[in-house]
Design a protein around this motif. Structure first.
Motif, PDB file in Angstrom:
ATOM      1  N   UNK A 256       0.861  -1.191   0.000  1.00  0.00           N
ATOM      2  CA  UNK A 256       0.000   0.000   0.000  1.00  0.00           C
ATOM      3  C   UNK A 256       0.891   1.233   0.000  1.00  0.00           C
ATOM      4  N   UNK A 257       0.530   2.199  -0.860  1.00  0.00           N
ATOM      5  CA  UNK A 257       1.334   3.418  -0.964  1.00  0.00           C
ATOM      6  C   UNK A 257       0.497   4.519  -1.601  1.00  0.00           C
ATOM      7  N   UNK A 258       0.515   5.738  -1.068  1.00  0.00           N
ATOM      8  CA  UNK A 258      -0.172   6.863  -1.707  1.00  0.00           C
ATOM      9  C   UNK A 258       0.351   7.094  -3.120  1.00  0.00           C
ATOM     10  N   UNK A 259      -0.490   7.579  -3.984  1.00  0.00           N
ATOM     11  CA  UNK A 259      -0.150   7.668  -5.409  1.00  0.00           C
ATOM     12  C   UNK A 259       1.005   8.626  -5.696  1.00  0.00           C
ATOM     13  N   UNK A 260       1.141   9.700  -4.949  1.00  0.00           N
ATOM     14  CA  UNK A 260       2.151  10.713  -5.270  1.00  0.00           C
ATOM     15  C   UNK A 260       3.307  10.727  -4.269  1.00  0.00           C
ATOM     16  N   UNK A 261       3.483   9.663  -3.494  1.00  0.00           N
ATOM     17  CA  UNK A 261       4.514   9.669  -2.455  1.00  0.00           C
ATOM     18  C   UNK A 261       5.887   9.395  -3.069  1.00  0.00           C
ATOM     19  N   UNK A 262       6.834  10.279  -2.749  1.00  0.00           N
ATOM     20  CA  UNK A 262       8.215  10.136  -3.203  1.00  0.00           C
ATOM     21  C   UNK A 262       9.157  10.222  -2.009  1.00  0.00           C
ATOM     22  N   UNK A 263      10.353   9.662  -2.196  1.00  0.00           N
ATOM     23  CA  UNK A 263      11.386   9.777  -1.173  1.00  0.00           C
ATOM     24  C   UNK A 263      12.714  10.026  -1.871  1.00  0.00           C
ATOM     25  N   UNK A 264      13.563  10.819  -1.251  1.00  0.00           N
ATOM     26  CA  UNK A 264      14.904  11.053  -1.796  1.00  0.00           C
ATOM     27  C   UNK A 264      15.874  10.149  -1.040  1.00  0.00           C
ATOM     28  N   UNK A 265      16.445   9.190  -1.766  1.00  0.00           N
ATOM     29  CA  UNK A 265      17.317   8.209  -1.121  1.00  0.00           C
ATOM     30  C   UNK A 265      18.218   7.574  -2.160  1.00  0.00           C
ATOM     31  N   UNK A 266      19.209   6.835  -1.672  1.00  0.00           N
ATOM     32  CA  UNK A 266      20.037   6.019  -2.550  1.00  0.00           C
ATOM     33  C   UNK A 266      19.206   4.789  -2.930  1.00  0.00           C
ATOM     34  N   UNK A 288       1.809 -19.817   4.347  1.00  0.00           N
ATOM     35  CA  UNK A 288       0.441 -19.338   4.192  1.00  0.00           C
ATOM     36  C   UNK A 288       0.149 -18.016   4.868  1.00  0.00           C
ATOM     37  N   UNK A 289       1.183 -17.285   5.284  1.00  0.00           N
ATOM     38  CA  UNK A 289       0.966 -15.993   5.959  1.00  0.00           C
ATOM     39  C   UNK A 289       0.904 -14.863   4.930  1.00  0.00           C
ATOM     40  N   UNK A 290       0.694 -13.677   5.461  1.00  0.00           N
ATOM     41  CA  UNK A 290       0.661 -12.471   4.626  1.00  0.00           C
ATOM     42  C   UNK A 290       1.812 -11.557   5.048  1.00  0.00           C
ATOM     43  N   UNK A 291       2.610 -11.120   4.078  1.00  0.00           N
ATOM     44  CA  UNK A 291       3.676 -10.144   4.312  1.00  0.00           C
ATOM     45  C   UNK A 291       3.258  -8.844   3.645  1.00  0.00           C
ATOM     46  N   UNK A 292       3.346  -7.761   4.401  1.00  0.00           N
ATOM     47  CA  UNK A 292       2.781  -6.489   3.935  1.00  0.00           C
ATOM     48  C   UNK A 292       3.844  -5.393   3.950  1.00  0.00           C
ATOM     49  N   UNK A 293       3.921  -4.643   2.857  1.00  0.00           N
ATOM     50  CA  UNK A 293       4.800  -3.480   2.765  1.00  0.00           C
ATOM     51  C   UNK A 293       3.937  -2.231   2.620  1.00  0.00           C
ATOM     52  N   UNK A 294       4.086  -1.295   3.534  1.00  0.00           N
ATOM     53  CA  UNK A 294       3.303  -0.062   3.514  1.00  0.00           C
ATOM     54  C   UNK A 294       4.235   1.141   3.479  1.00  0.00           C
ATOM     55  N   UNK A 295       3.845   2.147   2.722  1.00  0.00           N
ATOM     56  CA  UNK A 295       4.558   3.421   2.687  1.00  0.00           C
ATOM     57  C   UNK A 295       3.569   4.523   3.037  1.00  0.00           C
ATOM     58  N   UNK A 304       8.390   3.642   5.895  1.00  0.00           N
ATOM     59  CA  UNK A 304       8.176   2.376   5.202  1.00  0.00           C
ATOM     60  C   UNK A 304       8.103   1.276   6.255  1.00  0.00           C
ATOM     61  N   UNK A 305       7.072   0.439   6.155  1.00  0.00           N
ATOM     62  CA  UNK A 305       6.858  -0.608   7.147  1.00  0.00           C
ATOM     63  C   UNK A 305       6.767  -1.966   6.459  1.00  0.00           C
ATOM     64  N   UNK A 306       7.440  -2.952   7.042  1.00  0.00           N
ATOM     65  CA  UNK A 306       7.324  -4.338   6.598  1.00  0.00           C
ATOM     66  C   UNK A 306       6.706  -5.126   7.747  1.00  0.00           C
ATOM     67  N   UNK A 307       5.502  -5.660   7.498  1.00  0.00           N
ATOM     68  CA  UNK A 307       4.760  -6.387   8.535  1.00  0.00           C
ATOM     69  C   UNK A 307       4.723  -7.872   8.214  1.00  0.00           C
ATOM     70  N   UNK A 308       5.049  -8.677   9.213  1.00  0.00           N
ATOM     71  CA  UNK A 308       4.995 -10.128   9.018  1.00  0.00           C
ATOM     72  C   UNK A 308       4.092 -10.754  10.080  1.00  0.00           C
ATOM     73  N   UNK A 309       3.875 -12.056   9.946  1.00  0.00           N
ATOM     74  CA  UNK A 309       3.046 -12.797  10.900  1.00  0.00           C
ATOM     75  C   UNK A 309       3.841 -13.952  11.507  1.00  0.00           C
ATOM     76  N   UNK A 310       5.123 -13.686  11.744  1.00  0.00           N
ATOM     77  CA  UNK A 310       5.990 -14.687  12.346  1.00  0.00           C
ATOM     78  C   UNK A 310       5.820 -14.733  13.858  1.00  0.00           C
ATOM     79  N   UNK A 311       6.806 -15.306  14.532  1.00  0.00           N
ATOM     80  CA  UNK A 311       6.692 -15.462  15.981  1.00  0.00           C
ATOM     81  C   UNK A 311       7.058 -14.191  16.730  1.00  0.00           C
ATOM     82  N   UNK A 312       7.542 -13.151  16.013  1.00  0.00           N
ATOM     83  CA  UNK A 312       7.835 -11.875  16.655  1.00  0.00           C
ATOM     84  C   UNK A 312       9.234 -11.811  17.237  1.00  0.00           C
TER      85      UNK A 312
END
Length: 376
Positions: A256-266, A288-295, A304-312
């Motif tokens: 998931x990411x907003x349409x006009x979101x930019x970042x200045x980075x390498x 069978x889990x879901x891995x999610x990347x959100x900006x 930027x977030x990476x969400x997993x459903x592991x044991x934590x």
């Protein structure tokens, strides 16, 4: 017949001592005391002469008067400490100065010891012996430290050379696997195995590059080549690189990411940082889990977030896991071996961008790794 006394040569016998005093009688008296104790002695009648003698005489210790007309002893000591290795030269102040603060002034300019005139011969020799023994031990410790640092540097350089040399054969393996994957006419099982090998080789490639970059960053820092990255167009290309791994693990990849979101980075460093996080999310979570990347935008930039459903990640490990060679305890369900360098690399990249990275819980189960980068 009784044996005579055994003469034991002290370690400081023959040491060179420079006596700096504007009074000729004091210089003669000190020379006599010191020569009786088997020291070599040179004298200077003022601060300017003393500084001029340092390079040619190379004293092992200086006896320094404070009250002198051309340059007082405090200034002489200050200038000696500014010279290369001048902080290692033992200096004992000798003075008849009665000012109450003279003792503290002597130590402010980094004098090592302080005696008031008139000086007793026995006390002077004891102070010299003690100070030279202390300085000798300090020099030995410094030399040992330098040797250890040199050995460590040699080991790191050898390690870096070995790792660097691994890149060439690994690149050949990756190219061959890619060619086989494109030409493979076999069944699904064969193609799946090829893709698994290709994913593994790509992971090894990133691990090797992480090692090289961490070593380089510790020496000279990371060199960034920043560009504007349109995240909504860039993220799908990133996820494509872990798509086959997700399929083999039965994972859903969601972003998931907003349409006009930019970042200045390498772009390359950011890509490898997020691939490290995504690799971990896919490998350490059950099938069978879901891995999610959100900006998303934040008040100060982009998150930027990476969400997993592991044991934590246990709370007591959430800071430690970003250090080199720190790994979660093995032997638990869902745990796999790792180099312990991937997250250390992620933190280096975040810090090089003046950002930060951390991990929190992802209720009801799992972890969320958060990377914040400042606005340009």
């Amino acid at each position: 017949m009784e044996a005579g006394p055994i003469f034991i040569r002290r370690a400081d016998h023959g040491a060179r001592i420079l006596v700096v005093d504007d009074d000729a009688l004091t210089r003669r008296s000190l020379r006599a005391m010191l020569e009786r104790a088997y020291y070599q002695v040179e004298t200077a009648e003022g601060g300017v002469d003393a500084l001029g003698l340092l390079s040619s005489y190379k004293p092992d210790l200086i006896l320094l008067d404070i009250q002198m007309p051309d340059m007082d002893g405090l200034e002489v000591c200050r200038r000696i400490r500014e010279l290369p290795n001048g902080d290692l030269l033992p200096i004992i102040f000798l003075t008849g100065d009665e000012r109450q603060d003279i003792h503290s002034l002597a130590f402010q300019v980094k004098g090592d010891d302080f005696l008031r005139k008139p000086v007793l011969s026995a006390e002077l020799v004891v102070r010299i012996r003690s100070l030279m023994r202390l300085k000798r031990l300090q020099a030995e410790i410094q030399a040992e430290r330098d040797n250890l640092l040199d050995l460590q540097k040699q080991r790191e350089q050898l390690f870096e050379f070995i790792v660097h040399d691994l890149k060439n054969p690994l690149s050949a393996i990756q190219a061959g696997l890619q060619l086989l994957d494109e030409r493979e006419d076999g069944g699904t099982a064969s193609r799946t195995q090829l893709r698994r090998l290709r994913d593994t080789s790509q992971y090894m490639g990133r691990m090797i590059q992480n090692i090289l970059d961490i070593g380089r960053a510790e020496q000279v820092g990371l060199e960034l080549r920043k560009t504007r990255i349109p995240l909504r167009q860039w993220i799908p290309c990133l996820l494509k690189e872990v798509e086959s791994l997700a399929q083999s693990r039965g994972h859903d990849l969601v972003w998931e990411c907003p349409s006009d979101l930019e970042v200045e980075a390498d772009q390359e460093f950011l890509r490898r940082l997020l691939l490290n996080l995504l690799d971990n999310a896919l490998k350490y979570s059950p099938r069978g889990c879901c891995t999610r990347l959100e900006a998303q935008r934040t008040e100060g930039g982009v998150r930027l977030e990476v969400r997993d459903q592991g044991r934590g990640i246990p709370e007591h490990m959430r800071e430690q896991i970003f250090q080199k060679f720190v790994r979660l305890e093995e032997g638990q369900p869902g745990t796999r071996s790792s180099s312990g360098l991937g997250l250390a690399f992620c933190q280096l990249v975040a810090e090089a961008h003046q950002g930060r990275i951390w991990v929190e819980e992802n209720p009801p189960q799992g972890s969320v790794f958060m990377l914040e980068l400042p606005a340009s």
